[in-house]
Every structure is written in C-alpha cells, then in structure tokens.
Write a protein that holds these residues in place. Structure first.
Motif, PDB file in Angstrom:
ATOM      1  N   PRO A 109       0.839  -1.205   0.000  1.00  0.00           N
ATOM      2  CA  PRO A 109       0.000   0.000   0.000  1.00  0.00           C
ATOM      3  C   PRO A 109       0.872   1.253   0.000  1.00  0.00           C
ATOM      4  N   PHE A 110       0.348   2.344  -0.518  1.00  0.00           N
ATOM      5  CA  PHE A 110       1.155   3.562  -0.616  1.00  0.00           C
ATOM      6  C   PHE A 110       0.259   4.792  -0.722  1.00  0.00           C
ATOM      7  N   ALA A 124      -3.805  11.003  -1.989  1.00  0.00           N
ATOM      8  CA  ALA A 124      -4.728   9.869  -2.022  1.00  0.00           C
ATOM      9  C   ALA A 124      -3.948   8.636  -1.613  1.00  0.00           C
ATOM     10  N   SER A 125      -4.648   7.665  -1.031  1.00  0.00           N
ATOM     11  CA  SER A 125      -4.021   6.416  -0.606  1.00  0.00           C
ATOM     12  C   SER A 125      -4.486   5.264  -1.502  1.00  0.00           C
ATOM     13  N   TYR A 126      -3.609   4.264  -1.653  1.00  0.00           N
ATOM     14  CA  TYR A 126      -3.854   3.140  -2.565  1.00  0.00           C
ATOM     15  C   TYR A 126      -3.471   1.831  -1.889  1.00  0.00           C
ATOM     16  N   ARG A 132      -7.417   3.015  -5.512  1.00  0.00           N
ATOM     17  CA  ARG A 132      -7.540   4.120  -4.554  1.00  0.00           C
ATOM     18  C   ARG A 132      -8.485   3.731  -3.423  1.00  0.00           C
ATOM     19  N   THR A 133      -8.010   3.913  -2.181  1.00  0.00           N
ATOM     20  CA  THR A 133      -8.796   3.556  -1.002  1.00  0.00           C
ATOM     21  C   THR A 133      -9.253   4.773  -0.214  1.00  0.00           C
ATOM     22  N   GLU A 134      -8.612   5.903  -0.444  1.00  0.00           N
ATOM     23  CA  GLU A 134      -8.972   7.131   0.278  1.00  0.00           C
ATOM     24  C   GLU A 134      -8.511   8.333  -0.532  1.00  0.00           C
TER      25      GLU A 134
END
Length: 215
Positions: A109-110, A124-126, A132-134
């Motif tokens: 994750p990054f 954004a978070s992945y 994309r998770t957030e």
C-alpha cells in the motif's frame, strides 16, 4: 484505439499518444509557469513523433487534478476545445491515480502526494493493487496518516511526514494514457472533464459592499 493524453495539474507539462497497446510517443517538460506556452507544442510534437494525424484520434484523456487552478485549467480547456473540434470523447483521469499507475510499489500500500502549496499536499491512498482507497483530498502533511511508502513531489517536499518518499515526482502522460486505456477496456467509466480543485477559490465577492449606482 488512438488516444491523445495530456496533463497540466502539476509543474510538469506532459503529453502522449497511446494506440491501445503501448505508448507511441511522449513529451515531458517541467515548468510551473509555462503550461499555456508548452502544452500545444507538446501535443503537436507527440502526434508528429507517433506519425498520427489528429483526425485519426479516437479519444482524449486529460488529467483533471487535483491541482492549482491556473495550470489545471490549461489542460481542461485544451481538452474541451480539441474534443469539440475533432468530435472526440474526453476521458478525465485523476492525476493522483495516474501517478499511482506509474509507481513501483512492489505490492505494498502507498500514498501519492503532490504539492498543493501553502504547506499542504493533494493526496490519495492506494492498496497493493494500486486501487484508490482514500482521497483525493488536500491537507497539511503533519495532519495525515500516510502509508509507509509515498510517491510524488508533495511527499518528497515533506520527508518528516513521508520518510520513504520516492520518485516519480510528477505525472507521466504515458502512464495516464495507459491507465485510461486499461480502465476503458475493463468497462469502467472515467471522470468528466471537470477540475478537481478541492479548495474554495481565493477570490471572492466581498460581503456588505455598497452599491455605487442609483437604484
């Protein structure tokens, strides 16, 4: 498929042509003050290098941000103009998603963060599959709880908040085009040609001003 892709949401002015399988040509220049000067020559260059006539294009992919208003609108207006003139569909792509697509995350994750100025980042978070998770959102790096690994110029600017920040700094139009091609092939809709500003405009109509003309 012959897709023209470009992005002006970061200091990079980047354009590419993709034939549905690979990037045929790409141009990339970093100059935060010359988006308007550099974009059309970059588009002309990649079309010429790819040996593609603009009338043979089947679509346009454009980065819709998040990004600063002045630079971002150059790409969006250019996409709207070319799309109208050539009768082409326009596919909007979140610029952070395009950077995530080109990142080498080794399945971890990054976070992707670009410079939003005012000591803030667009982020954004992945997950490990680059989904994309957030986000996207804008905020101060110290207020975020990012993933361990981070990519983008915003992450590189704030090593105290992103201790394992690495390149790429800016988006690549080739990666943006490849992301768009894969999303379209999977039957997923992309974004409209509408900017992701994430901030209220600085200029506002003053409240309580007095009229100077007679009623």
């Amino acid at each position: 498929m012959l897709l023209l892709a470009f992005d002006t949401a970061t200091p990079a002015v980047t354009a590419a042509v993709h034939d549905g399988e690979r990037v045929l040509a790409e141009a990339h220049q970093v100059d935060a003050r010359r988006h308007g000067e550099l974009l059309l020559p970059s588009i002309d260059r990649v079309l010429r290098d790819a040996g593609v006539d603009k009338h043979a294009l089947t679509g346009i992919a454009v980065g819709v941000g998040p990004g600063p208003y002045t630079g971002l609108r150059v790409g969006l207006v250019t996409a709207a103009t070319l799309g109208h003139a050539l009768g082409l569909p326009i596919h909007g792509v979140c610029t952070l998603d395009a950077i995530a697509h080109q990142a080498e995350n080794d399945g971890a994750p990054f976070t992707v963060a670009t410079d939003a100025r005012r000591k803030e980042v667009y982020w954004a978070s992945y997950d490990g599959e680059k989904r994309r998770t957030e986000g996207p959102d804008v905020g101060r790096p110290a207020d975020l709880t990012p993933q361990k690994v981070a990519f983008g110029a915003g992450a590189l600017l704030y090593p105290e908040s992103f201790p394992e920040a690495v390149a790429p700094e800016h988006v690549s139009a080739g990666a943006l085009a490849d992301f768009a091609v894969k999303e379209l092939a999977a039957g997923r809709e992309l974004l409209p040609n509408v900017p992701l500003y994430l901030r209220r405009p600085d200029a506002q109509v003053p409240a309580g001003y007095k009229a100077v003309l007679p009623a």
